[in-house]
Design a protein around this motif. Structure first.
Motif, PDB file in Angstrom:
ATOM      1  N   MET A 175      -6.054   5.436  13.257  1.00 38.16           N
ATOM      2  CA  MET A 175      -5.877   4.352  14.245  1.00 38.16           C
ATOM      3  C   MET A 175      -7.005   4.549  15.273  1.00 38.16           C
ATOM      4  SD  MET A 175      -2.434   3.368  16.310  1.00 38.16           S
ATOM      5  CE  MET A 175      -2.565   3.022  18.049  1.00 38.16           C
TER       6      MET A 175
ATOM      7  N   THR B  29      -1.026   4.572  11.254  1.00 33.61           N
ATOM      8  CA  THR B  29      -2.138   3.797  10.690  1.00 33.61           C
ATOM      9  C   THR B  29      -2.477   2.550  11.514  1.00 33.61           C
ATOM     10  OG1 THR B  29      -0.438   2.818   9.277  1.00 33.61           O
ATOM     11  CG2 THR B  29      -1.799   4.536   8.296  1.00 33.61           C
ATOM     12  N   GLY B  30      -1.647   2.194  12.505  1.00 36.70           N
ATOM     13  CA  GLY B  30      -1.952   1.019  13.316  1.00 36.70           C
ATOM     14  C   GLY B  30      -0.876   0.781  14.357  1.00 36.70           C
ATOM     15  N   GLU B  31      -1.155  -0.173  15.242  1.00 35.20           N
ATOM     16  CA  GLU B  31      -0.238  -0.441  16.361  1.00 35.20           C
ATOM     17  C   GLU B  31       1.149  -0.895  15.878  1.00 35.20           C
ATOM     18  OE1 GLU B  31      -1.992  -2.976  19.328  1.00 35.20           O
ATOM     19  OE2 GLU B  31      -0.029  -3.604  20.067  1.00 35.20           O
TER      20      GLU B  31
ATOM     21  N   LYS C  93      -9.116   2.133  20.044  1.00 36.15           N
ATOM     22  CA  LYS C  93      -7.739   2.502  19.690  1.00 36.15           C
ATOM     23  C   LYS C  93      -7.538   3.970  20.056  1.00 36.15           C
ATOM     24  CE  LYS C  93      -6.207  -1.282  17.661  1.00 36.15           C
ATOM     25  NZ  LYS C  93      -5.676  -2.224  18.641  1.00 36.15           N
TER      26      LYS C  93
END
Ligand SMILES: Cc1cc2nc3c(=O)[nH]c(=O)nc-3n(C[C@H](O)[C@H](O)[C@H](O)COP(=O)(O)OP(=O)(O)OC[C@H]3O[C@@H](n4cnc5c(N)ncnc54)[C@H](O)[C@@H]3O)c2cc1C
Length: 306
Positions: free
Chosen positions: A90, A43-45, A103
Motif C-alpha cells: 500500500m 493491499t489497499g485502503e 499511501k
C-alpha cells in the motif's frame, strides 16, 4: 488458530497476504522477537477498512499496526493477536506540482528519491530514516534538524473505534517530538500529503549524500537495531548519558550498547528480545542512578498480550 478468522482475512486481502504463526523477527529491523498468531499484509485502503471492520466481530483478538518495523520490538513469546502490516503493498506515490500524495506504506527513502527526481526539496534529511511515511507521521520522525512536521499538509486517517475515515490537517495532528495524535488515539494513517519546495537537483543530492555519510560515520547501521533506543530526555542526549555512565559496549547475550553510538542498542547477531530488553533496562537503571535522569524507550515494545 481460528480458521474461520483466517478465511475471512483471506477473503479480504487474498490468501498470500495472510500469515499465521509468523516470526516477527523477519518483519522488524531489530531482527528479534517471537511469532505473531496472525498477520495480514494490507493491499489497499478498502482492504484496510474491511479488516478493521472485521475485527469488531472478533473482540477477543487484539491487533496492532506496523509499517516497516523500524521502531518496533516484539518480545520472544510473540504476540497473541493480529499484526496489520501497512508497507510496500500500500505504497503508491503521486506528485502534483509541489505536493506529494503518498499511501502510508511508502518508504521515506523512496518518497525522497521521487521528490529528488522531480526537483523537489524538503525531504533530504529524512531520506535515510528506514520507515514508512505512515510510521513517520505516527512518530513525527525527524533527523538532522528536520521533521515530518515541517513538510506535512494533512493525513487521511482511519479511526479504529468508529471505522470512520477523515482528514486531519497539520495542526490537528499535534506533531511534537516523537509524538502525534495518531499514537494517542490509535488512529491508522492511510495517506499523507506533503508539500515541498522547488530545489536544484545538485543541491538536493548533495544534502542527501551529506546526511547518508553522517549516518554511516556516526551510526552503527551495519547492525540490526531500531535506531535511537531512547527518546532524548529534556536538556540531555540519551547517547551521551549512556556513554558517560560507562556503558559503551555493555553486552547481554547477543545485544549490546553500540560503541560507535551509545544511543543505539544493537543486535550483534543472535540476540533475543530478552537480551535487548535487559540491555535497555540496565541502561535505564544506571543512568537513573548516576544522573537522576529517566530514559524512556523510543522503540515501541509489544508483548504477547499488549
Ligand atoms: C538504523 C535506523 C535509523 C533510524 N533513524 C531515525 C531517525 O533519524 N529519526 C527518526 O525519527 N527515527 C529513526 N529511526 C526509527 C524509525 O525508522 C522511525 O521511527 C520510523 O518513522 C518508523 O516507521 P516504520 O514504518 O518502521 O514504523 P514501525 O516501526 O512499524 O511502527 C512505529 C510506530 O508507528 C506506528 N505506525 C506505523 N505505521 C502506522 C500507520 N500507517 N498508521 C498508524 N500508526 C502507524 C506503529 O503502530 C508504531 O507505534 C531509525 C531506525 C533505524 C533502524
Amino acid at each position: 488458530m481460528n480458521q474461520e478468522f483466517i478465511k475471512e482475512l483471506a477473503d479480504i486481502v487474498g490468501e498470500s497476504n495472510v500469515y499465521s504463526d509468523e516470526v516477527m523477527a523477519r518483519h522488524i529491523t531489530f531482527r528479534v522477537g517471537g511469532k505473531t498468531k496472525y498477520m495480514v499484509d494490507i493491499t489497499g485502503e478498502e482492504e484496510l477498512k474491511k479488516v478493521i471492520l472485521l475485527m469488531k466481530n472478533y473482540p477477543d483478538i487484539p491487533y496492532y499496526v506496523i509499517g516497516n518495523g523500524s521502531n518496533m520490538l516484539f518480545t520472544d513469546d510473540g504476540y497473541d493477536g493480529l499484526i496489520i502490516k501497512i508497507s510496500n503493498k500500500m505504497a503508491d506515490v503521486d506528485i502534483h506540482d509541489l505536493r506529494i500524495v503518498a499511501k502510508a506504506g511508502a518508504m521515506l527513502s523512496r518518497v525522497a528519491k521521487l521528490a529528488y527526481e522531480e526537483g523537489l526539496s524538503g525531504m533530504e534529511r529524512l531520506s535515510g530514516i528506514p520507515g514508512t511515511i505512515g510510521g513517520a507521521v505516527a512518530m513525527n520522525a525527524g533527523a538532522y534538524g528536520a521533521e515530518i512536521k515541517d513538510i506535512i499538509v494533512c493525513a487521511k486517517v482511519l479511526d479504529r473505534e468508529t471505522g470512520e475515515v477523515f482528514v486531519l490537517e497539520k495542526d490537528e495532528l499535534y506533531l511534537s517530538y516523537r509524538h502525534s495524535v495518531i499514537m494517542e488515539k490509535s488512529y491508522i494513517v492511510i495517506e499523507v500529503i506533503l508539500e515541498l519546495d522547488h530545489g536544484k537537483h545538485e543541491d538536493i543530492k548533495e544534502e542527501m549524500d551529506r546526511c547518508t555519510c553522517l549516518r554511516k560515520e556516526k551510526q552503527p547501521i551495519e547492525y540490526p537495531s531500531a535506531g535511537s533506543t531512547f527518546k532524548r530526555p529534556e536538556g540531555y542526549f540519551a547517547g551521551k548519558l549512556v556513554q558517560d555512565a560507562g556503558l559503551a559496549g555493555y553486552t547481554v547475550g547477543g545485544a549490546c550498547v553500540s560503541e560507535k553510538h551509545c544511543g543505539f542498542v544493537i543486535n550483534k547477531g543472535n540476540a533475543t528480545a530478552k537480551d535487548v530488553l535487559d540491555v535497555i533496562e540496565h541502561c535505564q537503571k544506571e543512568v537513573k542512578n548516576k544522573f537522576g535522569v529517566d530514559l524512556e524507550p523510543e522503540v515501541r515494545i509489544l508483548t504477547k498480550i499488549t
